[in-house]
Design an enzyme around this catalytic site. Structure first.
Site, mmCIF file in Angstrom:
data_model
loop_
_atom_site.group_PDB
_atom_site.id
_atom_site.type_symbol
_atom_site.label_atom_id
_atom_site.label_comp_id
_atom_site.label_asym_id
_atom_site.label_seq_id
_atom_site.Cartn_x
_atom_site.Cartn_y
_atom_site.Cartn_z
ATOM 1 N N TYR A 1 10.455 0.474 -8.100
ATOM 2 C CA TYR A 1 9.288 1.196 -7.580
ATOM 3 C C TYR A 1 9.205 2.602 -8.178
ATOM 4 C CZ TYR A 1 6.005 3.042 -4.077
ATOM 5 O OH TYR A 1 4.926 3.597 -3.446
ATOM 6 N N LYS B 1 6.367 4.351 -10.599
ATOM 7 C CA LYS B 1 5.566 5.482 -10.113
ATOM 8 C C LYS B 1 5.791 6.732 -10.977
ATOM 9 C CE LYS B 1 3.304 3.979 -6.397
ATOM 10 N NZ LYS B 1 1.842 4.046 -6.263
#
Ligand code: ZN
Length: 661
Positions: free
Chosen positions: A558, A562
């Site tokens: 993740y 990001k």
């Protein structure tokens, strides 16, 4: 024309004149070929008891601002009949004085302003009076020899009134024309270039007379080979990208001319297409509207597009200023000079409005106007009123007064936003916040439920898989097709992968996160750039994460995606600045009212840290809970004028995090 009268329904209202009036007004309002969006008006004469028990004759007349299709009892203003009838005896009366006197003669101070035709309704000596702007009747009168044609259709049982301004002047004219008339012999009144009146003591007969008289005009048109079907508003979803880019550039040019952002609604219905293919297009398009009150919505004429849309709009603007200067006096305030609809040769019409609803109204009028023009062309040519008469309508003192009352517009009025991941959480909150602040919003999500999630005319739910380039292109095309351009991109769609440390990372977990949380945004941004470049004060807000400045163990799939996304946004800020496109990043943290954070997950995470759920939810410096709504509100600020001078920024929304500060 079909009658919608239903005896068993009408019987319910037989004892209540106003209820019956509401019923038959709605029957008229249901038929767009009779009245469109607030056009036309109806009334009933009735006796009511005042507070002292005295009977007073009143005219219940449609209030201004009400639409016949949705009117209620409260939409009718009760005005003393004797006052209205005496006003008709005045030689002159300004329309603003007329409104003032009518208001002071109302028996209900909270009722709306009576229609400007109240005096005319009052002097017609029948209980029920119906007035419409029936397309067929007006179109026939908007032709060479139109008056004679109307005479041929109706004979002498219909009073023909040459065009004069609606309001007091028209009432006075009809008062003079009918002083020695035997009303019993009249079936109706045709106002050339304007509309038609029918009347009777019986509501049904008045309504049926309207249908019958309008049907006669339609019959006449049919005999002359005209097609009566009106067609619906048509919005195909997929168009050639070149056309969509041209549409967006036209929208920008019109918005610049108007000085406000606008929605552009492209309509390719059969009548609009036929109009756009007409050989005498420039001649007919320079004539004027179907009925004068359309001018308030549509301006006098549309812009006819050629090769260079921006130049076409500029020419329209300079012609409009000439038209204004030719007829204006010192009491007139010029409206903006931008067109409200365009004819795109071979490709239909485009309507402009400050909201999707407004553009839809203009589009409906353009559709009916296109049909009327096609009819009139078969009858020898479209002849609208001369510009001077139309100017008087457009710059009517009652309309001018409204300009002064205009309040501040919502911040995103006329703007088009596109939000990904819009079915839940932050995305959904963004759709609602942008809509609440006046934007038209394309709401994209992989969940097919998105297509039916929003009922508002300004929100279009589109199914889109951000990992599929074709799906992304199709979704953007649908958005441009519906609203005419793009100004704001909120790239938000994301997924939260299962917690896996690097040593145990499954390739699938890693790839899926990068595909959705990084490449999906890149794909969307890339596909939107050509449209954003043609947008109005364009701006992109990228939804990042606190994980970018403050990563945690177990979430590399993740955090890395990001972080990459944030870097993409920084490069985008550099690359897109010359086109005036701002790109900013928001880093939310601990937004627990999203789909990922079920009660179960929350409890598990709280336990993991040895906290209560409440303490876990407010585990930040300010000890505050962050909601999707909070994030959406900040995103709106970043997309809006407050951030007009800011690009490349990263703004946290996390209640304060010591690792980030
Ligand atoms: Zn009218």
């Amino acid at each position: 024309m079909k009658s919608f009268w239903n005896d068993s329904l009408a019987r319910k209202y037989q004892k209540d004149a106003l209820a019956l009036r509401v019923y038959t007004s709605r029957l008229i309002g249901r038929e767009p070929s009779l009245v469109l969006h607030g056009g036309g008006n109806t009334s009933v004469k009735h006796s009511i008891r005042d507070s002292f028990g005295k009977n007073i004759d009143v005219l219940y007349v449609k209030g201004s601002g009400w639409d016949l299709s949705t009117i209620e009892k409260e939409g009718f203003a009760p005005v003393r009949l004797d006052v209205l009838q005496r006003l008709a005896e005045f030689k002159t009366l300004s329309d603003s004085d007329m409104v003032k006197i009518q208001r002071s003669a109302m028996l209900d101070p909270y009722a709306p302003n009576p229609s400007v035709e109240a005096i005319l309704h009052a002097i017609i000596p029948f209980k029920f009076v119906d007035h419409t702007h029936a397309d067929a009747v007006v179109a026939v009168s908007n032709t060479p020899g139109g008056e004679k044609r109307i005479r041929d259709i109706y004979g002498s049982r219909v009073l023909l009134v040459p065009y004069v301004m609606p309001g007091f002047i028209l009432a006075r004219k009809i008062y003079e024309m009918t002083r020695r008339v035997d009303w019993k012999k009249l079936e109706g009144i045709v106002l050339l270039h304007h509309g038609i009146f029918t009347f009777d003591d019986d509501a049904k007969k008045s309504y049926q007379n309207m249908i019958r008289l309008v049907s006669k005009a339609e019959g006449y048109l049919k005999k002359k080979g005209c097609r009566i079907t009106s067609g619906r508003r048509i919005r195909k979803t997929i168009e050639a990208p070149k056309d969509l880019l041209e549409l967006a550039s036209l929208r920008r040019a019109v918005a610049r001319a108007a000085g406000i952002p606008m929605i552009a609604l492209w309509d390719t219905g059969p009548n609009q297409l036929a109009l756009s293919k007409l050989s005498g297009l420039r001649r007919v398009a320079s004539q004027g509207p179907l009925t004068p009150d359309h001018i308030i919505r549509t301006k006098r004429i549309p812009v006819v597009l050629g090769r260079d849309f921006e130049k076409d709009v500029l020419t329209f603007v300079s012609d409009y200023k000439k038209y204004f200067n030719r007829f204006a006096s010192s009491r007139h305030t010029r409206l903006d000079s931008a067109p409200r609809w365009a004819v795109w040769p071979q490709k239909g019409t485009i309507a402009f409005g400050k909201s999707a609803k407004d553009a839809g109204i203009v589009s409906d009028i353009a559709r009916h106007t296109s049909r009327a023009i096609l009819w009139a062309e078969r009858l020898g040519g479209w002849r609208a009123l001369p510009p001077k008469e139309l100017f008087e309508m457009e710059y009517w003192e009652l309309e001018q007064a409204k300009i002064k009352k205009v309040k501040g517009a919502p911040v995103f009025q006329g703007k088009v936003a596109l939000v990904t991941g819009a079915a839940s959480g932050i995305g959904r909150a963004c759709v609602e916040a942008l809509y609440a602040q006046g934007a038209a919003v394309a709401a994209l999500d992989i969940d097919p439920g998105i297509q039916k999630m929003f009922q508002q005319e300004s929100v279009l739910g589109i199914m889109c898989d951000v990992t599929n380039p074709r799906s992304v292109d199709n979704a953007i095309s649908a958005a441009i097709r519906r609203f005419g351009g793009l100004d704001i991109l909120i790239t938000n769609a994301g997924t939260f992968p299962p917690s896996e440390r690097i040593a145990e990372m499954k390739p699938k977990t890693w790839q899926k996160s990068l595909e959705i949380n990084l490449s999906g945004h890149q794909r969307m941004l890339q596909a939107c750039v050509p449209y954003l470049s043609l947008g109005i004060d364009p701006s992109v807000v990228v939804v990042g994460s606190k994980n970018v400045p403050a990563p945690g163990p177990g979430v590399s799939a993740y955090s890395v995606a990001k972080a990459g996304l944030t870097q993409l946004a920084r490069v985008a800020a550099l690359e897109l600045a010359p086109a005036g496109i701002r790109v900013n990043v928001i880093h939310p943290n601990q937004v627990f009212d999203t789909a990922i954070w079920t009660r179960e997950v929350l409890e598990k995470r709280a336990r993991h840290y040895g906290m209560s759920v409440a303490a876990y939810k407010t585990n930040n410096l300010l000890k505050t809970e962050i909601t999707s709504q909070n994030v959406a509100d900040l995103i709106c600020v970043m997309a809006g004028p407050v951030f007009a001078k800011t690009t490349g920024s990263q703004i946290p929304i996390d209640g304060g995090n010591e690792r980030v500060i």
